[in-house]
Design a protein around this motif. Structure first.
Motif, short mmCIF file in Angstrom:
data_model
loop_
_atom_site.label_atom_id
_atom_site.label_comp_id
_atom_site.label_asym_id
_atom_site.label_seq_id
_atom_site.Cartn_x
_atom_site.Cartn_y
_atom_site.Cartn_z
N GLN A 65 0.80 -1.22 0.00
CA GLN A 65 0.00 0.00 0.00
C GLN A 65 0.84 1.28 0.00
N LYS A 66 2.12 1.17 0.19
CA LYS A 66 2.98 2.35 0.26
C LYS A 66 3.36 2.80 -1.15
N ARG A 67 2.92 3.98 -1.51
CA ARG A 67 3.10 4.50 -2.87
C ARG A 67 4.57 4.50 -3.31
N LYS A 68 5.48 4.92 -2.43
CA LYS A 68 6.90 4.98 -2.79
C LYS A 68 7.41 3.60 -3.18
N LEU A 166 13.11 0.49 5.70
CA LEU A 166 12.05 -0.09 6.51
C LEU A 166 12.57 -0.77 7.77
#
Length: 170
Positions: A65-68, A166
């Motif tokens: 879900q993380k756009r980057k 992360l």
């Protein structure tokens, strides 16, 4: 999973090599067919790998879900499409039939796991392109294939940077 991929790669190479029965060819044809077949087989394996990478990147970009992160995955995927198309063109020039088989994509639910699977795929692609470039027949296509190797290295670096960002600082 990297060991599992290597085992699959070895099995596929062995299977592809077995398709050409050199005993049925005249002895003077053995050397040219043998090395040409290896080049063609490895290029077909590379196409299969690229197809699997495309599927895997699509899957992972849908899960994440993380756009980057998914934008990096989609950028990598676009390169894989170019690689598959150009390898297809090389095989057509060589008079071979390009495969439509896809390397088995890997998936999961955890973000770090997905990115590690993507790195494993890039490592396998790097090894495969290095093998192709070591063959004498690749010299005619070096200007096309060598940039694939470099792009796969860029993909791996991008993915590793994502994992590093992360991971908790220790």
């Amino acid at each position: 999973m990297d060991k599992k991929r290597r085992e699959i790669l070895k099995f596929m190479l062995g299977s592809l090599a077995g398709l050409v029965n050199l005993k049925t060819l005249p002895s003077e044809a053995h050397s040219s067919i043998s090395s040409e077949s290896q080049f063609i087989n490895l290029c077909n394996l590379a196409i299969s790998h690229e197809y699997g990478a495309i599927i895997q990147y699509i899957n992972h970009s849908g899960i994440i879900q993380k756009r980057k992160i998914w934008s990096v995955l989609l950028e990598n995927m676009n390169d894989e499409v170019v690689h598959a198309r150009e390898l297809t063109r090389i095989l057509i020039k060589e008079g071979a039939n390009p495969t439509v088989a896809a390397w088995p994509p890997q998936t999961g639910k955890r973000l770090i796991h997905l990115l590690k699977e993507d790195i494993a795929g890039e490592n396998a692609a790097i090894e495969l392109y290095q093998q192709i470039l070591d063959l004498p027949e690749s010299s005619s296509y070096r200007d096309v294939i060598y940039p694939f190797l470099k792009r796969e290295m860029v993909h791996r670096e991008r993915l590793q940077r994502l994992i590093n960002a992360l991971s908790p600082k220790g």
